[in-house]
Design a protein around this motif. Sequence first.
Motif, PDB file in Angstrom:
ATOM      1  N   LEU A  78      67.625  22.594  13.206  1.00  0.00           N
ATOM      2  CA  LEU A  78      68.949  22.310  12.736  1.00  0.00           C
ATOM      3  C   LEU A  78      68.798  21.845  14.520  1.00  0.00           C
ATOM      4  O   LEU A  78      70.418  20.665  14.451  1.00  0.00           O
ATOM      5  N   ALA A  79      69.184  22.239  15.174  1.00  0.00           N
ATOM      6  CA  ALA A  79      69.796  21.899  16.551  1.00  0.00           C
ATOM      7  C   ALA A  79      68.803  21.492  17.683  1.00  0.00           C
ATOM      8  O   ALA A  79      69.107  20.503  19.001  1.00  0.00           O
ATOM      9  N   GLY A  80      67.345  20.671  17.037  1.00  0.00           N
ATOM     10  CA  GLY A  80      66.140  20.483  18.197  1.00  0.00           C
ATOM     11  C   GLY A  80      65.663  21.175  18.873  1.00  0.00           C
ATOM     12  O   GLY A  80      65.649  20.874  20.232  1.00  0.00           O
ATOM     13  N   ASP A  81      66.425  22.701  19.133  1.00  0.00           N
ATOM     14  CA  ASP A  81      66.308  23.632  20.216  1.00  0.00           C
ATOM     15  C   ASP A  81      65.245  24.764  20.079  1.00  0.00           C
ATOM     16  O   ASP A  81      64.768  25.335  20.998  1.00  0.00           O
ATOM     17  N   GLY A  82      64.307  24.629  18.505  1.00  0.00           N
ATOM     18  CA  GLY A  82      63.987  25.409  18.136  1.00  0.00           C
ATOM     19  C   GLY A  82      63.892  27.144  18.249  1.00  0.00           C
ATOM     20  O   GLY A  82      63.625  27.851  17.848  1.00  0.00           O
ATOM     21  N   ASP A  83      65.508  26.920  18.214  1.00  0.00           N
ATOM     22  CA  ASP A  83      66.229  27.855  18.459  1.00  0.00           C
ATOM     23  C   ASP A  83      66.766  28.153  17.055  1.00  0.00           C
ATOM     24  O   ASP A  83      67.166  30.104  16.600  1.00  0.00           O
ATOM     25  N   MET A 111      63.500  32.888  25.070  1.00  0.00           N
ATOM     26  CA  MET A 111      62.203  32.292  24.897  1.00  0.00           C
ATOM     27  C   MET A 111      62.332  31.741  23.301  1.00  0.00           C
ATOM     28  O   MET A 111      62.360  32.404  22.025  1.00  0.00           O
ATOM     29  N   PRO A 112      62.170  30.097  22.973  1.00  0.00           N
ATOM     30  CA  PRO A 112      62.677  29.773  21.395  1.00  0.00           C
ATOM     31  C   PRO A 112      61.044  30.271  21.137  1.00  0.00           C
ATOM     32  O   PRO A 112      60.355  30.270  21.068  1.00  0.00           O
ATOM     33  N   MET A 113      61.371  30.044  19.342  1.00  0.00           N
ATOM     34  CA  MET A 113      59.688  29.894  18.778  1.00  0.00           C
ATOM     35  C   MET A 113      59.803  28.659  17.673  1.00  0.00           C
ATOM     36  O   MET A 113      60.410  28.375  17.286  1.00  0.00           O
ATOM     37  N   PRO A 114      58.367  27.959  18.190  1.00  0.00           N
ATOM     38  CA  PRO A 114      57.815  27.113  17.756  1.00  0.00           C
ATOM     39  C   PRO A 114      57.809  26.982  16.525  1.00  0.00           C
ATOM     40  O   PRO A 114      57.216  27.425  15.906  1.00  0.00           O
ATOM     41  N   VAL A 115      58.481  25.631  15.706  1.00  0.00           N
ATOM     42  CA  VAL A 115      58.484  25.606  14.318  1.00  0.00           C
ATOM     43  C   VAL A 115      57.132  25.864  13.802  1.00  0.00           C
ATOM     44  O   VAL A 115      56.118  26.480  12.557  1.00  0.00           O
ATOM     45  N   GLU A 116      55.367  25.498  14.933  1.00  0.00           N
ATOM     46  CA  GLU A 116      54.425  25.930  14.046  1.00  0.00           C
ATOM     47  C   GLU A 116      53.869  27.577  13.939  1.00  0.00           C
ATOM     48  O   GLU A 116      53.666  28.643  13.388  1.00  0.00           O
ATOM     49  N   THR A 117      55.021  29.029  14.751  1.00  0.00           N
ATOM     50  CA  THR A 117      54.428  29.785  14.844  1.00  0.00           C
ATOM     51  C   THR A 117      55.685  30.231  13.152  1.00  0.00           C
ATOM     52  O   THR A 117      54.954  31.468  13.410  1.00  0.00           O
ATOM     53  N   LEU A 118      56.641  30.423  13.587  1.00  0.00           N
ATOM     54  CA  LEU A 118      57.221  29.676  12.254  1.00  0.00           C
ATOM     55  C   LEU A 118      56.989  29.881  11.395  1.00  0.00           C
ATOM     56  O   LEU A 118      57.045  31.327  10.000  1.00  0.00           O
ATOM     57  N   HIS A 119      56.117  29.108  10.900  1.00  0.00           N
ATOM     58  CA  HIS A 119      55.319  28.506   9.860  1.00  0.00           C
ATOM     59  C   HIS A 119      54.622  29.146   9.811  1.00  0.00           C
ATOM     60  O   HIS A 119      54.189  30.119   8.368  1.00  0.00           O
ATOM     61  N   ALA A 120      53.362  29.899  11.052  1.00  0.00           N
ATOM     62  CA  ALA A 120      52.214  30.645  10.644  1.00  0.00           C
ATOM     63  C   ALA A 120      53.356  31.932  10.004  1.00  0.00           C
ATOM     64  O   ALA A 120      52.412  32.869   8.630  1.00  0.00           O
ATOM     65  N   TYR A 121      54.151  33.032  10.251  1.00  0.00           N
ATOM     66  CA  TYR A 121      54.518  34.130  10.015  1.00  0.00           C
ATOM     67  C   TYR A 121      54.607  33.758   8.013  1.00  0.00           C
ATOM     68  O   TYR A 121      54.370  34.648   7.754  1.00  0.00           O
TER      69      TYR A 121
END
Length: 80
Positions: free
Chosen positions: A26-31, A1-11
């Motif tokens: 980079l790929a539009g896939d959340g991965d 399951m991909p990681m949403p950009v909001e989750t990455l930013h929160a970490y």
Amino acid sequence: MPMPVETLHAYLIQAFPDAEIAIDDLAGDGDHYRARIVSTAFAGLPRVKQHQLVYAALKGHMGGALHALALETSAPPTTG
């Protein structure tokens, strides 16, 4: 399951509260992301150590929910 950009930013903001953070999907896939992080936490540290701090901030999600992360890390410029 991909990681949403909001989750990455929160970490990242949790680990580096003073940071300027820019994230590109980079790929539009959340991965596959590129993150540019400027934080005082990186001052005086070699790039490898800076990246290790970022990976630690992701709490084991690198290689799982987050497949690829291109990093650009630096400390803010010093004034004086």
